[in-house]
Structure formats: C-alpha cells, structure tokens
Design a protein around this motif. Structure first.
Motif, mmCIF file in Angstrom:
data_model
loop_
_atom_site.group_PDB
_atom_site.id
_atom_site.type_symbol
_atom_site.label_atom_id
_atom_site.label_comp_id
_atom_site.label_asym_id
_atom_site.label_seq_id
_atom_site.Cartn_x
_atom_site.Cartn_y
_atom_site.Cartn_z
ATOM 1 N N MET A 1 0.840 -1.209 0.000
ATOM 2 C CA MET A 1 0.000 0.000 0.000
ATOM 3 C C MET A 1 0.870 1.252 0.000
ATOM 4 O O MET A 1 0.585 2.223 -0.680
ATOM 5 C CB MET A 1 -0.923 -0.007 1.228
ATOM 6 C CG MET A 1 -1.842 1.215 1.332
ATOM 7 S SD MET A 1 -3.065 1.244 0.001
ATOM 8 C CE MET A 1 -4.076 -0.166 0.473
ATOM 9 N N LYS A 2 1.940 1.198 0.754
ATOM 10 C CA LYS A 2 2.831 2.344 0.841
ATOM 11 C C LYS A 2 3.483 2.651 -0.498
ATOM 12 O O LYS A 2 3.581 3.808 -0.904
ATOM 13 C CB LYS A 2 3.882 2.089 1.905
ATOM 14 C CG LYS A 2 4.763 3.292 2.198
ATOM 15 C CD LYS A 2 5.699 2.978 3.343
ATOM 16 C CE LYS A 2 6.566 4.191 3.659
ATOM 17 N NZ LYS A 2 7.486 3.918 4.782
ATOM 18 N N SER A 3 3.878 1.603 -1.213
ATOM 19 C CA SER A 3 4.534 1.795 -2.514
ATOM 20 C C SER A 3 3.571 2.358 -3.545
ATOM 21 O O SER A 3 3.940 3.181 -4.385
ATOM 22 C CB SER A 3 5.137 0.480 -3.011
ATOM 23 O OG SER A 3 4.113 -0.483 -3.184
ATOM 24 N N ARG A 4 2.285 1.946 -3.485
ATOM 25 C CA ARG A 4 1.287 2.464 -4.423
ATOM 26 C C ARG A 4 1.025 3.948 -4.169
ATOM 27 O O ARG A 4 0.848 4.728 -5.084
ATOM 28 C CB ARG A 4 -0.012 1.680 -4.283
ATOM 29 C CG ARG A 4 0.099 0.234 -4.795
ATOM 30 C CD ARG A 4 -1.213 -0.493 -4.657
ATOM 31 N NE ARG A 4 -2.226 0.145 -5.489
ATOM 32 C CZ ARG A 4 -3.514 -0.249 -5.493
ATOM 33 N NH1 ARG A 4 -3.921 -1.207 -4.672
ATOM 34 N NH2 ARG A 4 -4.373 0.339 -6.288
ATOM 35 N N THR A 5 1.027 4.334 -2.906
ATOM 36 C CA THR A 5 0.824 5.737 -2.561
ATOM 37 C C THR A 5 1.967 6.595 -3.086
ATOM 38 O O THR A 5 1.755 7.685 -3.623
ATOM 39 C CB THR A 5 0.712 5.910 -1.047
ATOM 40 O OG1 THR A 5 -0.363 5.105 -0.563
ATOM 41 C CG2 THR A 5 0.473 7.371 -0.683
ATOM 42 N N LYS A 6 3.184 6.076 -2.931
ATOM 43 C CA LYS A 6 4.341 6.806 -3.446
ATOM 44 C C LYS A 6 4.265 6.959 -4.961
ATOM 45 O O LYS A 6 4.706 7.956 -5.518
ATOM 46 C CB LYS A 6 5.629 6.085 -3.070
ATOM 47 C CG LYS A 6 5.984 6.186 -1.596
ATOM 48 C CD LYS A 6 7.301 5.492 -1.312
ATOM 49 C CE LYS A 6 7.684 5.638 0.160
ATOM 50 N NZ LYS A 6 8.980 4.961 0.435
ATOM 51 N N ARG A 8 1.415 6.981 -6.793
ATOM 52 C CA ARG A 8 0.302 7.843 -7.186
ATOM 53 C C ARG A 8 0.611 9.325 -6.974
ATOM 54 O O ARG A 8 0.212 10.163 -7.744
ATOM 55 C CB ARG A 8 -0.947 7.481 -6.381
ATOM 56 C CG ARG A 8 -1.605 6.188 -6.819
ATOM 57 C CD ARG A 8 -2.810 5.900 -5.957
ATOM 58 N NE ARG A 8 -3.481 4.682 -6.378
ATOM 59 C CZ ARG A 8 -4.513 4.140 -5.729
ATOM 60 N NH1 ARG A 8 -4.949 4.739 -4.612
ATOM 61 N NH2 ARG A 8 -5.085 3.045 -6.167
ATOM 62 N N SER A 9 1.315 9.625 -5.930
ATOM 63 C CA SER A 9 1.571 11.014 -5.596
ATOM 64 C C SER A 9 2.257 11.791 -6.718
ATOM 65 O O SER A 9 1.779 12.862 -7.098
ATOM 66 C CB SER A 9 2.389 11.091 -4.309
ATOM 67 O OG SER A 9 2.622 12.433 -3.949
ATOM 68 N N PRO A 10 3.343 11.313 -7.311
ATOM 69 C CA PRO A 10 3.975 12.046 -8.411
ATOM 70 C C PRO A 10 3.072 12.171 -9.641
ATOM 71 O O PRO A 10 3.065 13.199 -10.323
ATOM 72 C CB PRO A 10 5.218 11.220 -8.725
ATOM 73 C CG PRO A 10 5.483 10.450 -7.496
ATOM 74 C CD PRO A 10 4.149 10.166 -6.892
ATOM 75 N N ALA A 14 1.801 15.593 -11.243
ATOM 76 C CA ALA A 14 2.068 15.887 -12.657
ATOM 77 C C ALA A 14 0.781 16.264 -13.384
ATOM 78 O O ALA A 14 0.743 17.222 -14.171
ATOM 79 C CB ALA A 14 2.736 14.685 -13.317
ATOM 80 N N LEU A 15 -0.289 15.492 -13.115
ATOM 81 C CA LEU A 15 -1.578 15.785 -13.747
ATOM 82 C C LEU A 15 -2.097 17.151 -13.315
ATOM 83 O O LEU A 15 -2.624 17.923 -14.132
ATOM 84 C CB LEU A 15 -2.593 14.706 -13.393
ATOM 85 C CG LEU A 15 -2.395 13.335 -14.056
ATOM 86 C CD1 LEU A 15 -3.393 12.323 -13.505
ATOM 87 C CD2 LEU A 15 -2.544 13.453 -15.569
ATOM 88 N N PHE A 16 -1.954 17.448 -12.037
ATOM 89 C CA PHE A 16 -2.393 18.748 -11.535
ATOM 90 C C PHE A 16 -1.639 19.875 -12.234
ATOM 91 O O PHE A 16 -2.230 20.891 -12.615
ATOM 92 C CB PHE A 16 -2.170 18.820 -10.032
ATOM 93 C CG PHE A 16 -2.484 20.169 -9.448
ATOM 94 C CD1 PHE A 16 -3.794 20.544 -9.190
ATOM 95 C CD2 PHE A 16 -1.471 21.082 -9.185
ATOM 96 C CE1 PHE A 16 -4.081 21.790 -8.671
ATOM 97 C CE2 PHE A 16 -1.757 22.326 -8.665
ATOM 98 C CZ PHE A 16 -3.067 22.684 -8.399
ATOM 99 N N CYS A 17 -0.331 19.693 -12.405
ATOM 100 C CA CYS A 17 0.485 20.711 -13.073
ATOM 101 C C CYS A 17 0.059 20.912 -14.517
ATOM 102 O O CYS A 17 0.001 22.038 -15.028
ATOM 103 C CB CYS A 17 1.958 20.337 -13.002
ATOM 104 S SG CYS A 17 2.662 20.439 -11.337
ATOM 105 N N VAL A 18 -0.254 19.780 -15.187
ATOM 106 C CA VAL A 18 -0.694 19.866 -16.585
ATOM 107 C C VAL A 18 -2.012 20.619 -16.680
ATOM 108 O O VAL A 18 -2.184 21.535 -17.506
ATOM 109 C CB VAL A 18 -0.834 18.457 -17.196
ATOM 110 C CG1 VAL A 18 -1.537 18.546 -18.560
ATOM 111 C CG2 VAL A 18 0.524 17.807 -17.347
#
Length: 309
Positions: A1-6, A8-10, A14-18
C-alpha cells in the motif's frame, strides 16, 4: 500500500500541473482575445471621433444618380428606397437599363414594401476631414460606410496586400488589421474591379458584418455600399454575394478587353447566393468586398456592387 501511494503522488502532482498549465494558458488566451476586441473598438471609435465631421449641411457631393435624399433623411421616411428592386440588365452598349420581361437574367425579387424600423440615416450624415486623415497616413484613399452596420472605416492602399493585413493606420500591430484595397487597383476607384479586404472579426468587427449578405432578407434592406472620397460620395448597389476561394474569379483586377470583363460580370452575377436581378454592363465599375468566412482556411465571402452612374 505504501509503494502504491508513493507511485500515485507524483502522477497526481504531474496531472495537476498539466491541468493548471492548460487553465492558465486558456485564461491568458481568453484575456488576450478580449483585449484585442477592446482595442479594436477603441481604434474604431478613435478614428471616427478624430476624422469624421457630423453636421446637417449639404456638404456631401454625390457621384452617380442614386435616389436623391437630403442629409437629414432617415430610414423611417425613405422606406421606398429600401423597396427599390434594381431590375437592371445589360443592353447592347453595356449600360445598366431597366430589365425587360424577356431578359434571361435572374428573376426579380418581390418588392419589400415594409419600412425598416428605427431612425438611422440611409446615407452618411458626415463629412471626412481629408486633410487631417491624409496627414495621418497618405495611403488613405477613401472611407467606406454601410447603412445600419458597424462598417465605417478608412480605406488604405499599400504597396502590397500584406502591408495593412495586421497593421493599424499608424503601422502598429493589430490582430484585425485595417480595411485596405488590393495593391493592384487604382487609388481613385477607377479600376474596373476595385477590391477591398477586411478581416472577419465577428461581433461587428471590420468586415464581419458582410456574412449577413448570405441572407436574402438582409440584402433587401441593405442594398448599398457608400465610398466617400475627397471628390465626393460614390454609391454602389450590391448585385452579388457568395462564398468562394482566395483564387476565385472575384479577385481578377485586369481584363483583356470588354469580352473578358463581360465574362467576369456574368460569372460573378450567376454565382450569387442572393437574388438581386442585377447584371452590370461593361461600361460599369465594380466594387468587391472580401472577408474570410472563418469556416475554412481558403474560404472567402465576397460582395460585389456596381457604381450607380
């Protein structure tokens, strides 16, 4: 779960920036477009305020034999001029005459007996300060004005058709440029086909209003184009309007002789999307207004008119 969160965050960042970049770009472009329209309106008003002289004196000389009106005549009292059906055809001498019953040209439209509403002048009620206008830019050759429209601009003639495409009368950049004549024509409107160009800015900007001439009902209430020059007022009666391409016959300015010019007149009259009942003769002079349709890159709307003489 921790790895999936890491992971998703980037991606989310990135999507937010776009999306943020797209939003900012769209907002900037929208503001830019609004400002271009604002600047166009300011330029238009500035030209009219600076160079047009509004009064009621009989200072305007008329070229041709258009219906006689005084400077204070309004549409409310001149409905009969709107109802005129110029049933003209070409006679043997190439002069416009009344259409006979046996004329093979377009059928005459029904006479519109209704008087247009409002109280707007059918003909220009102003003179132009030519001395000041010529001092501002000696390339000015006239002023175009059309009844009940936003078309009221100086007409410029440059050394090429690019000179005023995106330039104001002062040479500054402007998205909608200026109203200008084809560089190949005579500056005194004596060419057989004088072409005048203007951008289609829509919303009453430059030649955007010409798109109305694809409507028969609009044409019936707006048959004339007025050109003011230092020599007087020239009244042109519209005989054709249609969509063409930038390489169409409408843009022909030189003719090998009367036969060549006659072919041009017949073809432009036949191409009309509106019924006018007018076919000019070879002794007549033509005015052609051209603008983009904004529907296709190479598509143009042209309005042809004949000088009343």
């Amino acid at each position: 779960m921790k790895s999936r969160t890491k992971w998703r965050s980037p991606v989310l960042i990135a999507l937010f920036c776009v999306f943020a970049a797209v939003f900012v770009f769209s907002a900037v472009m929208l503001i830019r477009s609004v400002m271009e329209f604002v600047n166009e309106n300011r330029e238009h008003e500035s030209l009219e305020n600076e160079f047009l002289v509004f009064d009621t004196s009989s200072h305007i000389q008329t070229s041709g034999t258009a219906p006689e009106t005084s400077s204070d005549v309004t549409e409310a009292t001149t409905g009969k001029h709107h109802a005129i059906v110029p049933g003209w055809a070409t006679n043997a001498s190439g002069v416009l005459t009344e259409t006979a019953a046996e004329t093979s040209g377009p059928a005459e439209p029904p006479v519109n007996t209704e008087t247009p509403s409002g109280n707007k002048p059918l003909w220009p009620e102003f003179s132009v300060n030519w001395e000041m206008l010529s001092a501002r830019n000696p390339d000015v050759i006239g002023w175009i004005w059309m009844y009940d429209s936003d078309i009221s601009y100086p007409v410029l003639l440059g050394d090429s058709n690019d000179e005023y495409l995106y330039s104001t009368i002062d040479g500054a950049y402007a998205r909608f440029g200026s109203i200008f004549a084809d560089y190949r024509v005579n500056g005194d409107f004596t060419s057989r086909n004088t072409i005048i160009y203007g951008h289609n800015g829509g919303y009453g900007v430059k030649f955007g209003g010409l798109m109305n001439f694809r409507s028969q009902s609009y044409y019936e209430g707006h048959r004339y184009i007025c050109i003011l020059t230092p020599s007087g007022l020239m009244k042109y009666c519209i005989y054709s309007a249609y969509v063409t391409t930038s390489s169409g016959i409408a843009y022909q300015t030189s003719f090998g002789g009367d036969a060549d010019f006659e072919a041009f007149l017949k073809e432009t009259a036949a191409a009309s999307e509106i019924v006018t009942g007018i076919v000019p003769g070879t002794s007549n002079r033509i005015l052609t207004l051209s603008t983009c349709t904004n529907a296709a890159e190479n598509e143009r709307l042209v309005v042809h008119a004949v000088l009343e003489n």
